[in-house]
Design a protein around this motif. Structure first.
Motif, PDB file in Angstrom:
ATOM      1  N   VAL A  12       0.829  -1.216   0.000  1.00  0.00           N
ATOM      2  CA  VAL A  12       0.000   0.000   0.000  1.00  0.00           C
ATOM      3  C   VAL A  12       0.862   1.264   0.000  1.00  0.00           C
ATOM      4  O   VAL A  12       0.476   2.283  -0.560  1.00  0.00           O
ATOM      5  CB  VAL A  12      -1.036   0.081   1.158  1.00  0.00           C
ATOM      6  CG1 VAL A  12      -2.129  -0.941   0.984  1.00  0.00           C
ATOM      7  CG2 VAL A  12      -0.422  -0.001   2.519  1.00  0.00           C
ATOM      8  N   ARG A  13       2.044   1.167   0.589  1.00  0.00           N
ATOM      9  CA  ARG A  13       2.939   2.332   0.541  1.00  0.00           C
ATOM     10  C   ARG A  13       3.324   2.654  -0.911  1.00  0.00           C
ATOM     11  O   ARG A  13       3.379   3.805  -1.305  1.00  0.00           O
ATOM     12  CB  ARG A  13       4.199   2.073   1.374  1.00  0.00           C
ATOM     13  CG  ARG A  13       3.979   2.261   2.861  1.00  0.00           C
ATOM     14  CD  ARG A  13       5.264   2.136   3.627  1.00  0.00           C
ATOM     15  NE  ARG A  13       5.131   2.648   4.979  1.00  0.00           N
ATOM     16  CZ  ARG A  13       6.168   2.858   5.782  1.00  0.00           C
ATOM     17  NH1 ARG A  13       7.394   2.593   5.387  1.00  0.00           N
ATOM     18  NH2 ARG A  13       5.982   3.330   7.003  1.00  0.00           N
ATOM     19  N   GLU A  16       0.293   4.057  -2.722  1.00  0.00           N
ATOM     20  CA  GLU A  16       0.070   5.445  -2.299  1.00  0.00           C
ATOM     21  C   GLU A  16       1.052   6.380  -3.016  1.00  0.00           C
ATOM     22  O   GLU A  16       0.664   7.401  -3.593  1.00  0.00           O
ATOM     23  CB  GLU A  16       0.249   5.562  -0.774  1.00  0.00           C
ATOM     24  CG  GLU A  16      -0.062   6.967  -0.262  1.00  0.00           C
ATOM     25  CD  GLU A  16       0.525   7.263   1.112  1.00  0.00           C
ATOM     26  OE1 GLU A  16       1.661   6.810   1.402  1.00  0.00           O
ATOM     27  OE2 GLU A  16      -0.136   7.972   1.889  1.00  0.00           O
ATOM     28  N   GLU A  17       2.309   5.989  -3.005  1.00  0.00           N
ATOM     29  CA  GLU A  17       3.349   6.832  -3.615  1.00  0.00           C
ATOM     30  C   GLU A  17       3.035   7.098  -5.093  1.00  0.00           C
ATOM     31  O   GLU A  17       3.121   8.230  -5.570  1.00  0.00           O
ATOM     32  CB  GLU A  17       4.688   6.104  -3.479  1.00  0.00           C
ATOM     33  CG  GLU A  17       5.895   6.987  -3.639  1.00  0.00           C
ATOM     34  CD  GLU A  17       7.177   6.155  -3.608  1.00  0.00           C
ATOM     35  OE1 GLU A  17       7.249   5.176  -2.831  1.00  0.00           O
ATOM     36  OE2 GLU A  17       8.081   6.485  -4.394  1.00  0.00           O
ATOM     37  N   LYS A  19       0.096   6.832  -6.660  1.00  0.00           N
ATOM     38  CA  LYS A  19      -1.147   7.596  -6.859  1.00  0.00           C
ATOM     39  C   LYS A  19      -0.919   9.083  -6.584  1.00  0.00           C
ATOM     40  O   LYS A  19      -1.492   9.936  -7.259  1.00  0.00           O
ATOM     41  CB  LYS A  19      -2.231   7.076  -5.918  1.00  0.00           C
ATOM     42  CG  LYS A  19      -2.918   5.812  -6.420  1.00  0.00           C
ATOM     43  CD  LYS A  19      -3.947   5.369  -5.384  1.00  0.00           C
ATOM     44  CE  LYS A  19      -4.922   4.394  -5.985  1.00  0.00           C
ATOM     45  NZ  LYS A  19      -6.290   4.843  -5.972  1.00  0.00           N
ATOM     46  N   ILE A  20      -0.099   9.364  -5.584  1.00  0.00           N
ATOM     47  CA  ILE A  20       0.118  10.777  -5.224  1.00  0.00           C
ATOM     48  C   ILE A  20       0.790  11.539  -6.374  1.00  0.00           C
ATOM     49  O   ILE A  20       0.528  12.719  -6.581  1.00  0.00           O
ATOM     50  CB  ILE A  20       0.952  10.886  -3.926  1.00  0.00           C
ATOM     51  CG1 ILE A  20       0.121  10.399  -2.740  1.00  0.00           C
ATOM     52  CG2 ILE A  20       1.405  12.312  -3.668  1.00  0.00           C
ATOM     53  CD1 ILE A  20       0.875  10.291  -1.451  1.00  0.00           C
ATOM     54  N   SER A  35      -6.181  14.958   2.567  1.00  0.00           N
ATOM     55  CA  SER A  35      -5.820  13.564   2.335  1.00  0.00           C
ATOM     56  C   SER A  35      -4.806  13.490   1.190  1.00  0.00           C
ATOM     57  O   SER A  35      -5.034  14.068   0.126  1.00  0.00           O
ATOM     58  CB  SER A  35      -7.068  12.767   1.971  1.00  0.00           C
ATOM     59  OG  SER A  35      -6.719  11.422   1.789  1.00  0.00           O
ATOM     60  N   TYR A  59      -7.575   6.577   7.121  1.00  0.00           N
ATOM     61  CA  TYR A  59      -7.150   6.732   5.729  1.00  0.00           C
ATOM     62  C   TYR A  59      -7.556   5.522   4.901  1.00  0.00           C
ATOM     63  O   TYR A  59      -7.302   4.375   5.292  1.00  0.00           O
ATOM     64  CB  TYR A  59      -5.621   6.849   5.755  1.00  0.00           C
ATOM     65  CG  TYR A  59      -4.920   7.285   4.503  1.00  0.00           C
ATOM     66  CD1 TYR A  59      -5.543   8.058   3.531  1.00  0.00           C
ATOM     67  CD2 TYR A  59      -3.571   6.958   4.325  1.00  0.00           C
ATOM     68  CE1 TYR A  59      -4.846   8.473   2.402  1.00  0.00           C
ATOM     69  CE2 TYR A  59      -2.868   7.376   3.199  1.00  0.00           C
ATOM     70  CZ  TYR A  59      -3.516   8.132   2.244  1.00  0.00           C
ATOM     71  OH  TYR A  59      -2.823   8.551   1.146  1.00  0.00           O
ATOM     72  N   PRO A  61      -6.595   4.892   1.168  1.00  0.00           N
ATOM     73  CA  PRO A  61      -5.919   5.493   0.018  1.00  0.00           C
ATOM     74  C   PRO A  61      -6.412   4.991  -1.339  1.00  0.00           C
ATOM     75  O   PRO A  61      -6.091   5.573  -2.369  1.00  0.00           O
ATOM     76  CB  PRO A  61      -4.450   5.110   0.226  1.00  0.00           C
ATOM     77  CG  PRO A  61      -4.488   3.892   1.075  1.00  0.00           C
ATOM     78  CD  PRO A  61      -5.715   3.996   1.939  1.00  0.00           C
ATOM     79  N   GLY A  72      -2.774   7.074   7.857  1.00  0.00           N
ATOM     80  CA  GLY A  72      -1.906   7.951   7.083  1.00  0.00           C
ATOM     81  C   GLY A  72      -1.095   8.803   8.051  1.00  0.00           C
ATOM     82  O   GLY A  72      -1.347   8.794   9.263  1.00  0.00           O
ATOM     83  N   ILE A  87       2.436   5.639   4.724  1.00  0.00           N
ATOM     84  CA  ILE A  87       1.387   5.053   5.564  1.00  0.00           C
ATOM     85  C   ILE A  87       2.026   4.335   6.759  1.00  0.00           C
ATOM     86  O   ILE A  87       2.974   3.561   6.600  1.00  0.00           O
ATOM     87  CB  ILE A  87       0.552   4.058   4.730  1.00  0.00           C
ATOM     88  CG1 ILE A  87      -0.167   4.832   3.617  1.00  0.00           C
ATOM     89  CG2 ILE A  87      -0.433   3.290   5.596  1.00  0.00           C
ATOM     90  CD1 ILE A  87      -0.932   3.955   2.654  1.00  0.00           C
ATOM     91  N   TRP A 318      -8.578  13.190  -4.037  1.00  0.00           N
ATOM     92  CA  TRP A 318      -8.463  13.143  -2.576  1.00  0.00           C
ATOM     93  C   TRP A 318      -9.766  13.658  -1.978  1.00  0.00           C
ATOM     94  O   TRP A 318     -10.455  14.471  -2.577  1.00  0.00           O
ATOM     95  CB  TRP A 318      -7.281  13.994  -2.083  1.00  0.00           C
ATOM     96  CG  TRP A 318      -7.359  15.443  -2.491  1.00  0.00           C
ATOM     97  CD1 TRP A 318      -6.798  16.010  -3.595  1.00  0.00           C
ATOM     98  CD2 TRP A 318      -8.058  16.499  -1.818  1.00  0.00           C
ATOM     99  NE1 TRP A 318      -7.102  17.358  -3.647  1.00  0.00           N
ATOM    100  CE2 TRP A 318      -7.878  17.675  -2.556  1.00  0.00           C
ATOM    101  CE3 TRP A 318      -8.812  16.563  -0.641  1.00  0.00           C
ATOM    102  CZ2 TRP A 318      -8.427  18.899  -2.190  1.00  0.00           C
ATOM    103  CZ3 TRP A 318      -9.362  17.782  -0.264  1.00  0.00           C
ATOM    104  CH2 TRP A 318      -9.157  18.932  -1.033  1.00  0.00           C
TER     105      TRP A 318
END
Ligand code: FRU
Length: 496
Positions: A12-13, A16-17, A19-20, A35, A59, A61, A72, A87, A318
């Motif tokens: 998930v980390r 997340e990275e 997607k951001i 978020s 959170y 994500p 988060g 995360i 977000w």
């Protein structure tokens, strides 16, 4: 301690990275935590660790809707500029497979301790759905956290008689001279909320001490997200009840957050409640949590959103923002809230107008924008209505309306661009302040960010918060009255 980060958390980390990377920073609020990607709710683990302020949050994500809860993570040196961190926790154990729910944090011997609610979610052999809520521990170095091998630290066995294991969540920890304490929300046998107090010498073995307070049907049903702290001469139990009914303008329906003021007999663990007030009178405010800052200020932050009248932007990946962290003090028997003073580090372009008499809709040169601190002092009151319009242009309009006859302030987002039939207006009672012997003033301080407004009345005596997703080109600010008003206006742009 289980020494390895789970595969699930590693995965998930990474997600997340990635997607951001696709989220443009221009779509984010300027000075409110939002978020990183996907859904955010409650602030969690608001604490100091190694001299920095840490803020975790509920959170999900993977989408902009609530889902299995992760924690988060952000940190900051000044409550305004936040650095996002990976995360901290994923629901990756049998005892939290249904989610890592809300909780708190504390620094102990150089380690950052997280205490949270694990939700065990499963189907029984007869096909029925079952879940339970228990309290768990993790520890870390401010970035990476590992869960305690012998979780849970508080389970159903430590519940008082009749306490429901399905509603047993949101532990808030602190330290006293005789050990660690935590308060946690629970549903009592009568179906209403209660706050339980536990103590531990070593963070791992916890004993139930007492029921600090309970709703008994007076203030909503389940009591979520408790916090418990001394503020000047008073002891405050802060809670977020579900299923509340409005009482005049003091509370509104649904999920709410309230201060219970009282005294606390520490020796015998007896909290005596004296009075109750709403915390925020606006549309979007829930699940606040506090910390004691390095210089001794009690600072509160909350999720700036509503569970029932939830609004979000269709064009953002977000969803969810926090309030500005607010300093709490007691004046005239009431808790006052003011934005953290660190906000002033980010002030630019100060503009002041004094003694301006207005009789119709008017703007002031230099006063516009979507990221600012705007203070209006109303000095005379020859009108029935006085309004501040902001985030406005020909198409859009956010309104704050003061009705002098009724001593009432209304926030209205009807014309903010909403295309959903959600709650748009909320009112609160306000009073003028005595200035000199026979002069009065009404102070309205609006903290406006891209998608939110927090209105502090009379130096923080009352506050109302609301979010809106008006396109950013609507950046006008107008003042209007149906009579005549004399006002002072001070504005700072906020740039972070
Ligand atoms: C409050 C709350 C908490 C719970 C969390 C789950 O908003 O319902 O009680 O821990 O949200 O996300």
């Amino acid at each position: 301690m289980n020494q390895k980060m789970s595969q699930k958390l590693q995965m998930v980390r990474k997600i997340e990275e990635n997607k951001i990377k696709n989220i443009s920073e221009d779509t984010r609020p300027i000075y409110h935590v939002s978020s990183p990607v996907g859904w955010m709710n409650d602030p969690n683990g608001f604490s100091i660790y190694k001299d920095e302020y840490h803020l975790f949050f509920q959170y999900h994500p993977f989408s902009t809707a609530w889902g299995p809860m992760h924690w988060g993570h952000y940190k900051s040196k000044d409550f305004i500029r936040w650095e996002q961190l990976p995360i901290a926790m994923a629901p990756d154990e049998n005892y939290d497979n249904g989610g890592c729910y809300s909780g708190s944090a504390i620094e102990v011997n150089g380690e950052h301790i997280l205490i949270y609610t694990g939700v065990i979610d499963h189907y029984l052999d007869d096909g029925s759905h079952d879940y339970r809520q228990i309290q768990c521990l993790a520890k870390g170095d401010g970035k990476d956290y590992i869960k305690y091998r012998h979780n849970p630290i508080i389970s159903g066995e430590q519940l008082p008689e009749g306490g429901n294991i399905k509603d047993f969540r949101d532990p808030k920890i602190w330290k006293e001279d005789d050990g660690y304490y935590l308060v946690v929300g629970n549903r009592a046998i009568d179906g209403y909320g209660q706050i339980l107090l536990y103590r531990s010498a070593n963070l791992k073995d916890w004993k139930f001490i007492t029921v600090l307070d309970s709703s008994q049907g007076e203030y909503g049903k389940m009591w979520e997200c408790p916090d418990f702290f001394a503020l000047d001469e008073k002891q405050i139990l802060l809670i977020s009840p579900q299923d509340m009914r409005a009482q005049g303008y003091e509370f509104h329906n649904g999920n709410n957050s309230i201060f219970l003021y009282g005294t606390y007999d520490k020796e015998n663990h007896i909290f005596k409640r004296e009075k109750v007030t709403a915390i925020d009178y606006g549309l979007d405010f829930y699940a606040p949590q506090t910390l004691l800052s390095k210089d001794g200020r009690r600072i509160m932050i909350a999720w700036m959103q509503s569970w029932d009248a939830h609004i979000t932007s269709e064009s953002h990946d977000w969803s969810g923002m926090m309030t500005i962290p607010r300093e709490l003090t007691i004046k005239n028997g009431r808790i006052y809230q003011t934005p953290v003073r660190e906000l002033s580090y980010y002030y630019q372009n100060k503009i002041i107008y004094r003694q301006q008499t207005i009789k119709e809709m008017i703007d002031f040169k230099g006063i516009s924008g979507r990221s600012l601190d705007l203070e209006i002092e109303i000095l005379d009151f020859n009108f029935e209505h006085f309004a501040v319009h902001f985030a406005c242009n020909e198409q859009y309009d956010m309104e704050l309306i003061y009705n002098h006859k009724r001593n009432c302030l209304t926030i209205d987002r009807t014309h903010s661009g909403l295309v959903r039939d959600v709650v748009c207006r909320r009112k609160m009672k306000i009073n003028k302040m005595e200035m000199n012997s026979n002069e009065e003033v009404l102070k309205l301080r609006l903290l406006i960010d891209y998608y939110s407004v927090e209105v502090f009345v009379n130096d923080g005596e009352k506050v109302m918060s609301a979010i809106f997703f008006t396109p950013l080109e609507a950046d006008g600010i107008l003042f209007d009255t149906d009579g005549s008003a004399t006002i002072n206006v001070t504005k700072y742009d906020i740039r972070v």
